[in-house]
Design an enzyme around this catalytic site. Structure first.
Site, mmCIF file in Angstrom:
data_model
loop_
_atom_site.group_PDB
_atom_site.id
_atom_site.type_symbol
_atom_site.label_atom_id
_atom_site.label_comp_id
_atom_site.label_asym_id
_atom_site.label_seq_id
_atom_site.Cartn_x
_atom_site.Cartn_y
_atom_site.Cartn_z
ATOM 1 C CE1 TYR A 176 -4.778 8.149 5.476
ATOM 2 C CE2 TYR A 176 -6.768 8.966 6.529
ATOM 3 C CZ TYR A 176 -5.433 9.103 6.231
ATOM 4 O OH TYR A 176 -4.740 10.192 6.703
ATOM 5 C CG ASP A 218 7.874 -0.005 0.009
ATOM 6 O OD1 ASP A 218 7.159 0.369 0.952
ATOM 7 O OD2 ASP A 218 7.469 -0.745 -0.913
ATOM 8 C CB VAL A 219 7.780 2.438 5.478
ATOM 9 C CG1 VAL A 219 8.695 3.630 5.591
ATOM 10 C CG2 VAL A 219 6.401 2.825 4.956
HETATM 11 C C1 BGC Z 1 -6.509 13.017 5.317
HETATM 12 C C2 BGC Z 1 -6.894 14.241 4.536
HETATM 13 C C3 BGC Z 1 -8.189 14.828 5.060
HETATM 14 C C4 BGC Z 1 -8.164 14.990 6.571
HETATM 15 C C5 BGC Z 1 -9.490 15.453 7.141
HETATM 16 C C6 BGC Z 1 -6.518 13.337 6.784
HETATM 17 O O1 BGC Z 1 -6.169 12.211 7.512
HETATM 18 O O2 BGC Z 1 -5.225 12.583 4.906
HETATM 19 O O3 BGC Z 1 -7.007 13.898 3.166
HETATM 20 O O4 BGC Z 1 -8.413 16.094 4.470
HETATM 21 O O5 BGC Z 1 -7.803 13.776 7.164
HETATM 22 O O6 BGC Z 1 -10.564 14.699 6.681
#
Ligand code: BGC
Length: 267
Positions: free
Chosen positions: A165, A66-67
């Site tokens: 993210y 697990d990183v």
């Molecule tokens: C994400 C994808 C997405 C893409 C473009 C990526 O970083 O992991 O889920 O489709 O970006 O939005």
């Protein structure tokens, strides 16, 4: 295929599916021995390793870790050095995304995304750099060691519902550039590849739905989704001596997604 990475030792995190698996196969096809890091799905890991070992390029072994876990990362690198002697190329690929609006986001969700995408990058980069500094006269590479991060167009494109993210991908960018600055004089190169929409399990909900796909194409000047091989080719280039003068930069592999596609019309 040209063997630009013969004799080199690589580790790719999250390498038993998607972009990571394609990167591992490409690096091995170019001659590198590769560690396939994995956390879930041992069968998939075995399949990727078998494919590589049958292909006749570099060889592959799988190592579970697990990183986001310091002990597991350090143990993985220790095992790699036991098996392969050292590391020349680290590809920080392992990544997850969890959809949620800020008002509903739990601390556990936030921690998970930061843990894998950003802390994982830090832990693996640190372990690799410590070993790179011990690499003297690696005959197969002009550099002491290379890191390639799999970032995303979302290091610059904001994305509602995916703020955690985006925070990690933007974070990876400036982390990588700062570290690139620290270690350039030691002949260590650190770069990122920023994919756009690449057809993998992570965005299957989009490409398996015709409406989702139609919407995606409005964001895609080049008119197709990316393939994992598009990303793997960029990683192999940045890992090779052909990119020996390139450090601290990001190569976008996105079919033009970052080109403000809405501005093709009107404005
Ligand atoms: C994400 C994808 C997405 C893409 C473009 C990526 O970083 O992991 O889920 O489709 O970006 O939005």
């Amino acid at each position: 295929m040209e063997k630009r990475l013969s004799g080199q030792k690589a580790l790719v995190t999250g390498a038993n599916s998607g972009i990571g698996a394609a990167v591992a196969q490409r690096l091995a096809a170019e001659g590198a021995d590769v560690v396939i890091n994995w956390l879930f799905n041992e069968d998939a890991t075995r399949e990727v390793a078998e494919k590589i070992n049958k292909a006749g390029g570099g060889k592959a072994i799988g190592i579970k870790a697990d990183v986001s876990n310091e002990e597991q990362v350090d143990a993985m690198f220790k095992q790699m050095f036991k098996e392969f002697g050292t590391i020349d190329i680290l590809v920080n690929n392992a990544g997850i995304e969890i959809h949620n609006l800020l008002e509903n986001m739990s601390k556990a969700e936030w921690d998970k995304v930061i843990g894998v995408n950003l802390t994982g990058n830090f832990l693996c980069s640190r372990a690799a750099v410590r070993q790179f500094l011990k690499n003297e006269n690696r005959p197969h590479s002009r550099s002491r060691g290379k890191i390639v991060n799999i970032s995303s167009v979302h290091q610059v494109i904001m994305w509602a519902g995916f703020s955690s993210y985006c925070a990690t991908k933007a974070g990876i960018n400036l982390f990588a550039q700062s570290v690139a600055q620290e270690y350039a004089e030691k002949k260590i190169r650190i770069n990122s590849v920023a994919p756009g929409a690449i057809k993998t399990p992570i965005n299957q909900n989009v490409w398996s739905d015709p409406k989702g796909m139609a919407d995606l194409m409005t964001k895609m000047p080049y008119g197709r989704m990316g393939e994992v091989e598009d990303v793997a080719a960029a990683v192999a280039f940045l890992s090779s001596d052909e990119a020996d003068y390139i450090t601290g930069t990001t190569l976008y592999v996105d079919g033009g997604m970052c080109l403000y596609p809405e501005f093709r019309f009107g404005g």
